[in-house]
Write a protein that holds these residues in place. Structure first.
Motif, PDB file in Angstrom:
ATOM      1  N   TRP A   1       0.837  -1.195   0.000  1.00  0.00           N
ATOM      2  CA  TRP A   1       0.000   0.000   0.000  1.00  0.00           C
ATOM      3  C   TRP A   1       0.873   1.246   0.000  1.00  0.00           C
ATOM      4  CZ3 TRP A   1      -4.962  -0.507  -0.925  1.00  0.00           C
ATOM      5  CH2 TRP A   1      -5.617  -1.679  -0.573  1.00  0.00           C
ATOM      6  N   ILE A   2       0.338   2.301  -0.627  1.00  0.00           N
ATOM      7  CA  ILE A   2       0.909   3.649  -0.498  1.00  0.00           C
ATOM      8  C   ILE A   2      -0.194   4.508   0.107  1.00  0.00           C
ATOM      9  CG2 ILE A   2       1.951   5.629  -1.674  1.00  0.00           C
ATOM     10  CD1 ILE A   2       2.424   3.867  -4.109  1.00  0.00           C
ATOM     11  N   ILE A   3       0.101   5.227   1.180  1.00  0.00           N
ATOM     12  CA  ILE A   3      -0.898   6.135   1.759  1.00  0.00           C
ATOM     13  C   ILE A   3      -0.290   7.539   1.743  1.00  0.00           C
ATOM     14  CG2 ILE A   3      -2.332   6.716   3.763  1.00  0.00           C
ATOM     15  CD1 ILE A   3      -0.998   3.184   3.369  1.00  0.00           C
ATOM     16  N   TYR A   4      -1.010   8.437   1.070  1.00  0.00           N
ATOM     17  CA  TYR A   4      -0.515   9.798   0.885  1.00  0.00           C
ATOM     18  C   TYR A   4      -0.965  10.693   2.034  1.00  0.00           C
ATOM     19  CZ  TYR A   4      -0.401   7.875  -3.852  1.00  0.00           C
ATOM     20  OH  TYR A   4      -0.189   7.065  -4.939  1.00  0.00           O
TER      21      TYR A   4
ATOM     22  N   ARG B   1      -5.121   1.714  16.194  1.00  0.00           N
ATOM     23  CA  ARG B   1      -3.797   1.546  16.801  1.00  0.00           C
ATOM     24  C   ARG B   1      -2.687   1.939  15.830  1.00  0.00           C
ATOM     25  NH1 ARG B   1      -2.747  -3.521  17.779  1.00  0.00           N
ATOM     26  NH2 ARG B   1      -4.519  -4.383  16.689  1.00  0.00           N
ATOM     27  N   TRP B   2      -2.731   1.424  14.612  1.00  0.00           N
ATOM     28  CA  TRP B   2      -1.771   1.814  13.578  1.00  0.00           C
ATOM     29  C   TRP B   2      -2.597   2.340  12.407  1.00  0.00           C
ATOM     30  CZ3 TRP B   2       3.722   1.263  13.580  1.00  0.00           C
ATOM     31  CH2 TRP B   2       4.236   0.735  14.763  1.00  0.00           C
ATOM     32  N   ASN B   3      -2.979   3.595  12.503  1.00  0.00           N
ATOM     33  CA  ASN B   3      -3.821   4.186  11.464  1.00  0.00           C
ATOM     34  C   ASN B   3      -2.904   4.825  10.416  1.00  0.00           C
ATOM     35  OD1 ASN B   3      -5.341   6.470  10.174  1.00  0.00           O
ATOM     36  ND2 ASN B   3      -6.998   5.443  11.253  1.00  0.00           N
ATOM     37  N   TYR B   4      -2.891   4.230   9.224  1.00  0.00           N
ATOM     38  CA  TYR B   4      -1.929   4.670   8.199  1.00  0.00           C
ATOM     39  C   TYR B   4      -2.013   6.177   7.955  1.00  0.00           C
ATOM     40  CZ  TYR B   4      -2.958  -0.195   6.667  1.00  0.00           C
ATOM     41  OH  TYR B   4      -3.202  -1.530   6.585  1.00  0.00           O
ATOM     42  N   ARG B   5      -3.263   6.658   7.876  1.00  0.00           N
ATOM     43  CA  ARG B   5      -3.424   8.039   7.485  1.00  0.00           C
ATOM     44  C   ARG B   5      -2.979   9.002   8.594  1.00  0.00           C
ATOM     45  NH1 ARG B   5      -5.591  11.046   3.190  1.00  0.00           N
ATOM     46  NH2 ARG B   5      -5.334  13.174   3.890  1.00  0.00           N
ATOM     47  N   VAL B   6      -3.120   8.598   9.844  1.00  0.00           N
ATOM     48  CA  VAL B   6      -2.625   9.439  10.938  1.00  0.00           C
ATOM     49  C   VAL B   6      -1.092   9.537  10.836  1.00  0.00           C
ATOM     50  CG1 VAL B   6      -2.378   9.575  13.451  1.00  0.00           C
ATOM     51  CG2 VAL B   6      -4.599   9.042  12.449  1.00  0.00           C
ATOM     52  N   TRP B   7      -0.471   8.422  10.450  1.00  0.00           N
ATOM     53  CA  TRP B   7       0.997   8.452  10.241  1.00  0.00           C
ATOM     54  C   TRP B   7       1.335   9.354   9.057  1.00  0.00           C
ATOM     55  CZ3 TRP B   7       5.227   5.583  12.537  1.00  0.00           C
ATOM     56  CH2 TRP B   7       4.858   4.874  13.689  1.00  0.00           C
TER      57      TRP B   7
ATOM     58  N   GLN C   1       1.415  13.163   9.387  1.00  0.00           N
ATOM     59  CA  GLN C   1       2.535  13.875  10.006  1.00  0.00           C
ATOM     60  C   GLN C   1       3.429  14.494   8.925  1.00  0.00           C
ATOM     61  OE1 GLN C   1       3.259  14.128  13.570  1.00  0.00           O
ATOM     62  NE2 GLN C   1       1.079  13.619  13.470  1.00  0.00           N
ATOM     63  N   GLY C   2       3.191  14.070   7.661  1.00  0.00           N
ATOM     64  CA  GLY C   2       3.973  14.607   6.552  1.00  0.00           C
ATOM     65  C   GLY C   2       4.769  13.559   5.790  1.00  0.00           C
ATOM     66  N   TYR C   3       4.368  12.303   5.921  1.00  0.00           N
ATOM     67  CA  TYR C   3       5.072  11.196   5.266  1.00  0.00           C
ATOM     68  C   TYR C   3       4.259  10.627   4.109  1.00  0.00           C
ATOM     69  CZ  TYR C   3       7.759  11.078   9.620  1.00  0.00           C
ATOM     70  OH  TYR C   3       8.555  11.408  10.686  1.00  0.00           O
ATOM     71  N   VAL C   4       4.953   9.926   3.209  1.00  0.00           N
ATOM     72  CA  VAL C   4       4.272   8.929   2.386  1.00  0.00           C
ATOM     73  C   VAL C   4       4.493   7.606   3.117  1.00  0.00           C
ATOM     74  CG1 VAL C   4       4.330   7.634   0.236  1.00  0.00           C
ATOM     75  CG2 VAL C   4       4.420  10.130   0.192  1.00  0.00           C
ATOM     76  N   VAL C   5       3.388   6.941   3.468  1.00  0.00           N
ATOM     77  CA  VAL C   5       3.470   5.659   4.167  1.00  0.00           C
ATOM     78  C   VAL C   5       3.540   4.538   3.136  1.00  0.00           C
ATOM     79  CG1 VAL C   5       2.168   4.009   5.576  1.00  0.00           C
ATOM     80  CG2 VAL C   5       2.333   6.402   6.290  1.00  0.00           C
ATOM     81  N   ILE C   6       4.500   3.662   3.310  1.00  0.00           N
ATOM     82  CA  ILE C   6       4.608   2.449   2.501  1.00  0.00           C
ATOM     83  C   ILE C   6       4.361   1.280   3.442  1.00  0.00           C
ATOM     84  CG2 ILE C   6       6.163   1.008   1.117  1.00  0.00           C
ATOM     85  CD1 ILE C   6       5.335   3.584  -0.317  1.00  0.00           C
ATOM     86  N   ALA C   7       3.345   0.484   3.123  1.00  0.00           N
ATOM     87  CA  ALA C   7       2.943  -0.622   4.004  1.00  0.00           C
ATOM     88  C   ALA C   7       2.899  -1.909   3.176  1.00  0.00           C
ATOM     89  CB  ALA C   7       1.586  -0.318   4.631  1.00  0.00           C
TER      90      ALA C   7
ATOM     91  N   TRP D   1       1.484   7.503  23.250  1.00  0.00           N
ATOM     92  CA  TRP D   1       2.194   6.627  22.300  1.00  0.00           C
ATOM     93  C   TRP D   1       2.448   7.375  20.987  1.00  0.00           C
ATOM     94  CZ3 TRP D   1       1.074   4.447  17.476  1.00  0.00           C
ATOM     95  CH2 TRP D   1       1.700   3.243  17.139  1.00  0.00           C
ATOM     96  N   HIS D   2       1.363   7.958  20.440  1.00  0.00           N
ATOM     97  CA  HIS D   2       1.507   8.694  19.179  1.00  0.00           C
ATOM     98  C   HIS D   2       2.445   9.894  19.344  1.00  0.00           C
ATOM     99  CE1 HIS D   2      -2.184   6.516  17.887  1.00  0.00           C
ATOM    100  NE2 HIS D   2      -1.680   6.697  16.684  1.00  0.00           N
ATOM    101  N   THR D   3       2.208  10.669  20.407  1.00  0.00           N
ATOM    102  CA  THR D   3       2.973  11.907  20.589  1.00  0.00           C
ATOM    103  C   THR D   3       4.462  11.613  20.697  1.00  0.00           C
ATOM    104  OG1 THR D   3       1.069  12.765  21.773  1.00  0.00           O
ATOM    105  CG2 THR D   3       3.118  14.000  22.006  1.00  0.00           C
ATOM    106  N   GLU D   4       4.810  10.613  21.510  1.00  0.00           N
ATOM    107  CA  GLU D   4       6.221  10.303  21.732  1.00  0.00           C
ATOM    108  C   GLU D   4       6.883   9.721  20.482  1.00  0.00           C
ATOM    109  OE1 GLU D   4       8.143  11.085  24.296  1.00  0.00           O
ATOM    110  OE2 GLU D   4       6.434  12.140  25.164  1.00  0.00           O
ATOM    111  N   ILE D   5       6.189   8.802  19.818  1.00  0.00           N
ATOM    112  CA  ILE D   5       6.772   8.208  18.609  1.00  0.00           C
ATOM    113  C   ILE D   5       6.951   9.284  17.533  1.00  0.00           C
ATOM    114  CG2 ILE D   5       6.322   6.632  16.683  1.00  0.00           C
ATOM    115  CD1 ILE D   5       5.116   4.672  18.691  1.00  0.00           C
ATOM    116  N   TYR D   6       5.943  10.135  17.378  1.00  0.00           N
ATOM    117  CA  TYR D   6       6.033  11.152  16.316  1.00  0.00           C
ATOM    118  C   TYR D   6       7.117  12.175  16.622  1.00  0.00           C
ATOM    119  CZ  TYR D   6       1.771   9.139  14.318  1.00  0.00           C
ATOM    120  OH  TYR D   6       0.849   8.291  13.752  1.00  0.00           O
TER     121      TYR D   6
END
Ligand SMILES: *[C@@H]1O[C@H](CO)[C@@H](O)[C@H](O)[C@H]1NC(C)=O
Ligand SMILES: *[C@@H]1O[C@H](CO)[C@@H](O)[C@H](O)[C@H]1NC(C)=O
Ligand SMILES: *[C@@H]1O[C@H](CO)[C@@H](O)[C@H](O)[C@H]1NC(C)=O
Ligand SMILES: *[C@@H]1O[C@H](CO)[C@@H](O)[C@H](O)[C@H]1NC(C)=O
Ligand SMILES: *[C@@H]1O[C@H](CO)[C@@H](O)[C@H](O)[C@H]1NC(C)=O
Ligand SMILES: *[C@@H]1O[C@H](CO)[C@@H](O)[C@H](O)[C@H]1NC(C)=O
Ligand SMILES: *[C@@H]1O[C@H](CO)[C@@H](O)[C@H](O)[C@H]1NC(C)=O
Ligand SMILES: *[C@@H]1O[C@H](CO)[C@@H](O)[C@H](O)[C@H]1NC(C)=O
Ligand SMILES: *[C@@H]1O[C@H](CO)[C@@H](O)[C@H](O)[C@H]1NC(C)=O
Ligand SMILES: *[C@@H]1O[C@H](CO)[C@@H](O)[C@H](O)[C@H]1NC(C)=O
Ligand SMILES: *[C@@H]1O[C@H](CO)[C@@H](O)[C@H](O)[C@H]1NC(C)=O
Ligand SMILES: *[C@@H]1O[C@H](CO)[C@@H](O)[C@H](O)[C@H]1NC(C)=O
Length: 714
Positions: A464-467, A498-504, A507-513, A693-698
């Protein structure tokens, strides 16, 4: 009380704002909706909706009512005392519901009947001193209601209520055989059991008739029967025949030790019988090859047949589910496999009204699609899907033969729609992304996919690619490279809290899953190939995925990439840290991963380890997979900044693995940070914890990818 929302109208007239990013807070607070349950005539459906206020630290649940003719949605009930509803009784609108409290306030529940269109009519039928759940019910010929529920039970069969239980002056726990704890719970003498009860019709009302019958407790050999099967079993593990005369329930195989095997059986028992009358319908040997985990026993609507799934492998939890149909008659079961060679592993099952078709949902090419399968399908029958995107949370065949599906997608936390039996038409009732402000602007355009070739397999591998919001292919975005858990499982087109691609990505990334070796939905061989290969095949696949992105996706800035994963994905982060792929990322995130595979037996799920390491643990040497694929062997190479999350209640993969990883990183001077939750298991579920969890990881990844201009990752 009734605030009517015309959802369809809102959808039509919605003016969508310029797409704004979805934040962790927005995603966590947004409504989470249950599965729509239609009434028998198919006029309307009910489902729960739970949102969360960070200010109040409080979740709020309401029930919604969906009119299946007009699509109108209105609030049906506003407090969370009603925990479960089933349609049963004299009219198409009659319900029986569980009130999660009772007048005694003793930690038990109460049962009420009502007319779903007039809750002021609710009448209290029974108060039960046990926190029963999982209500299933049907009207019998005589007009009585037969129902099933489940709860923990004492070894003597009596239902267990923690609030009323005697406490011991000592907290000691003593065990004489393996399987001390599982998932997030230490085993106690209490086990789950299915109970049956009768509500006798008396005039216009009902009265509880006698005691509830426990069908499960006391059936023991090497181990004792338990149903639903823990930790994830629920009312899907048992069923009541439509005439109320028969019960089926699922338990792990009582002849085998719990830790080594996944084998389970479906027991049949007359509703009026007792635990002594129950018999397994699929003991080992009943059907050639079928020795593994069973699932989803379901009576056909005329009560004459039972459909279920079973795997072959006696200790392989991710073997292929094969569909079986048996006569609902232990004297003449005639178990038949349906489309037995179909190379998919369905996990949701519903009968058609006429009993001629089974609707199943199965992982298929990155989605979970619905397939009709005729009950007389030959072994080589290849079903054709009638849905496309999404992953169903549940489905129900309506009176008019349409299939009501409640699913989710990467861009929507809940969609509800009815599809025709041939898939030719779909009536969409609800799409969360069109009504929830936090999801505003999300849609299919946010997602794409690609296939690439690797050197581990003949087949092409999907990713997957998530923009991110307001994506432009003219710009570049740092890479967020996610690796899924399992390893059997996958990244599907579904919503996750828990692992929401679009929330990741927002943050300003292209997610590759990617879905490397072991992922399900591309045939069983691709899944099976992982056994004994944790460190090579999926690793090679991930290298090839990264190469593909680097070569073919100019808008992805791989030089600013980060990688993250949980469970097997966490193991893979630790493996990558010691291997060349680790040098291509600026930061890594491990959530609950294996650090030292020589410690794999610290879990209770020996069936899993024995399968995936392709053998039981023996004294390790260079030829053993426990030894070869051990991340710690490559400690010398560790150098990429690494964020470690591990929680105390993770008994599946104990917290010592995370502490070991963090300590080793610290000793070596590799930038690292450790996040621990004392009250979370293999998953972080509490919304306040999840926000941290989100805040610290990001904070960590955004520093190392250069997205933030913070002066430190801490
Ligand atoms: C329930 O609805 C169905 C379909 O509309 C109808 O045939 C049936 O008579 C109704 N049952 C009762 C008890 O009203
Ligand atoms: C949650 O839903 C309830 C009922 O629909 C609503 O009154 C409340 O404002 C919502 N709370 C939040 C934080 O969205
Ligand atoms: C359950 O009902 C009682 C009595 O109506 C009410 O006080 C309580 O707030 C309700 N509980 C929930 C969780 O809504
Ligand atoms: C649930 O039970 C509580 C306690 O008996 C009662 O006060 C409340 O009215 C009930 N609510 C519903 C919806 O049945
Ligand atoms: C079963 O055991 C529990 C706990 O010891 C006890 O409270 C209960 O009364 C027992 N039930 C019967 C029927 O003996
Ligand atoms: C109990 O388990 C043993 C295997 O440990 C098996 O040989 C025996 O047949 C089982 N007994 C029953 C009644 O199933
Ligand atoms: C199963 O577990 C027992 C301990 O409960 C162990 O002694 C035995 O060797 C295991 N058997 C297999 C086949 O893994
Ligand atoms: C057993 O099932 C097969 C396949 O559905 C059917 O052809 C056969 O008639 C059944 N036999 C009996 C005895 O029910
Ligand atoms: C079935 O799946 C294919 C992809 O394999 C998809 O293109 C098609 O639209 C799906 N069919 C339906 C009816 O949704
Ligand atoms: C799966 O692998 C087996 C054994 O290698 C082979 O016989 C079979 O044809 C493969 N199946 C598919 C669908 O590729
Ligand atoms: C497969 O590709 C990976 C990644 O490029 C490489 O490390 C590995 O050696 C290759 N394996 C084989 C058997 O060629
Ligand atoms: C190494 O371990 C394997 C099993 O993992 C075993 O078969 C073999 O005998 C062992 N070799 C030595 C030299 O101990």
């Amino acid at each position: 009380m009734k605030s009517v929302i015309h959802a369809i109208v809102i959808v039509a007239s919605a003016v969508l704002p310029i797409v704004s990013a979805i934040t962790p807070e927005g995603m966590l607070a947004a409504p989470r909706r249950g599965v729509a349950l239609a009434n028998p005539s198919g006029e309307f459906a009910l489902y729960t909706s739970t949102n969360y206020s960070f200010d109040e630290s409080e979740a709020t649940t309401v029930w919604e009512q969906l009119d299946l003719n007009t699509g109108d949605i209105s609030t049906w009930w506003t407090d969370s005392n009603i925990s479960e509803v089933v349609f049963v009784g004299p009219s198409n609108k009659s319900i029986l519901y569980i009130n999660a409290t009772n007048e005694e306030g003793d930690g038990g529940i109460s049962l009420y009947t009502a007319d779903a269109t007039d809750l002021s009519s609710a009448s209290l039928i029974a108060s039960l001193p046990v926190p029963f759940a999982g209500l299933k019910a049907t009207s019998t010929k005589s007009g009585d209601i037969h129902f099933l529920v489940y709860a923990l039970a004492y070894p003597n069969g009596t239902g267990y209520n923690e609030d009323l239980a005697e406490t011991s002056p000592s907290t000691a726990r003593i065990y004489t055989s393996i399987y001390v704890r599982h998932w997030d719970t230490y085993l106690t003498p209490q086990r789950y059991a299915v109970f049956g009860g009768v509500l006798a019709k008396s005039g216009e009302s009902y009265a509880l008739d006698g005691e509830l019958t426990n069908y499960v407790t006391g059936k023991c050999n090497v181990t004792c029967a338990e149903s639903p099967v823990q930790p994830f079993g629920d009312s899907g593990d048992y069923d009541l025949s439509p005439d109320g005369s028969q019960v089926v329930f699922l338990t792990k195989n009582i002849d085998l030790p719990l830790a080594n095997f996944t084998s389970s059986q479906i027991y049949w028992v007359p509703f009026s019988g007792t635990v002594n009358d129950s018999v397994p319908i699929n003991p080992i040997g009943a059907t050639a090859g079928a020795e593994g985990a069973s699932a989803s026993p379901r009576f056909s609507k005329d009560g004459s047949k039972i459909a279920y799934f079973q795997m072959n492998g006696i200790y392989y939890e991710s073997d292929r589910n094969i569909i079986y149909v048996a006569n609902a008659d232990p004297e003449n079961l005639n178990i038949t496999s349906i489309a037995g060679k179909w190379d998919r592993s369905p996990d949701v099952l519903a009968w058609s009204n006429d009993g001629q078709t089974l609707y199943v949902a199965a992982p298929d090419l990155g989605r979970e699609r619905v397939f009709p399968v005729p009950v007389d399908a030959a072994a080589d029958y290849k079903p054709t899907n009638i849905t496309n995107e999404g992953v169903p949370a549940g489905m129900q065949v309506l009176a008019n033969d349409q299939i009501l599906v409640s699913d989710s997608k990467i861009w929507s936390s809940r969609d509800i729609y009815a599809v025709s039996p041939d898939g030719a038409s779909t009536k969409i009732y609800f799409q969360a992304n069109l009504v929830d402000p936090a999801l505003s602007g999300l849609g299919p355009k946010d997602v794409s996919e690609f296939y690439f070739s690797s050197n581990s397999t003949e087949i092409d591998i999907q990713s997957w690619i998530i923009y991110p919001s307001n994506f432009s292919a003219e710009k570049t975005y740092p890479l967020a490279f996610l690796v899924h858990g399992g390893p059997q499982g996958g990244y599907y087109n579904s919503w996750s809290t828990r692992w929401n691609y679009r929330v990741w990505s927002d943050q300003g990334y292209v997610v590759i899953a990617p879905n490397p070796t072991a992922s399900s939905g591309w045939g069983q061989n691709f899944t099976d190939a992982i056994a004994g290969h944790w460190g090579d095949y999926p690793y090679w696949d991930l290298v090839h995925a990264w190469d593909y992105v680097d070569t073919n996706l100019p808008y992805v800035d791989t030089a600013r990439g980060i990688a993250a994963g949980a469970s097997f994905g966490g193991y893979m982060m630790n493996w990558i840290q010691g291997h060349p792929l680790g040098r291509r990322f600026n930061a890594l995130v491990t959530h609950d991963g294996v650090t030292n595979s020589l410690e794999d037996y610290a879990t209770e799920e020996l069936w899993f380890i024995n399968h995936d390491e392709a053998g039981t643990f023996t004294s390790p040497n260079e030829t053993s997979t426990y030894y070869r694929w051990n991340p710690i062997l490559y400690y010398e190479n560790w150098q990429t900044p690494h964020f470690v999350v591990h929680s105390d209640l993770d008994y599946r993969l104990p917290v010592s693995e995370g502490i070991l990883l963090f300590n080793l990183l610290q000793v070596k001077g590799v930038p690292s940070k450790f996040l621990n939750f004392p009250d979370e298991n293999h998953w972080v579920l509490n919304r306040q914890n999840s926000l941290v969890w989100h805040t610290e990881i990001y904070k960590w990844i955004n520093y190392y990818s250069g997205i933030s201009d913070a002066s430190s990752p801490f």
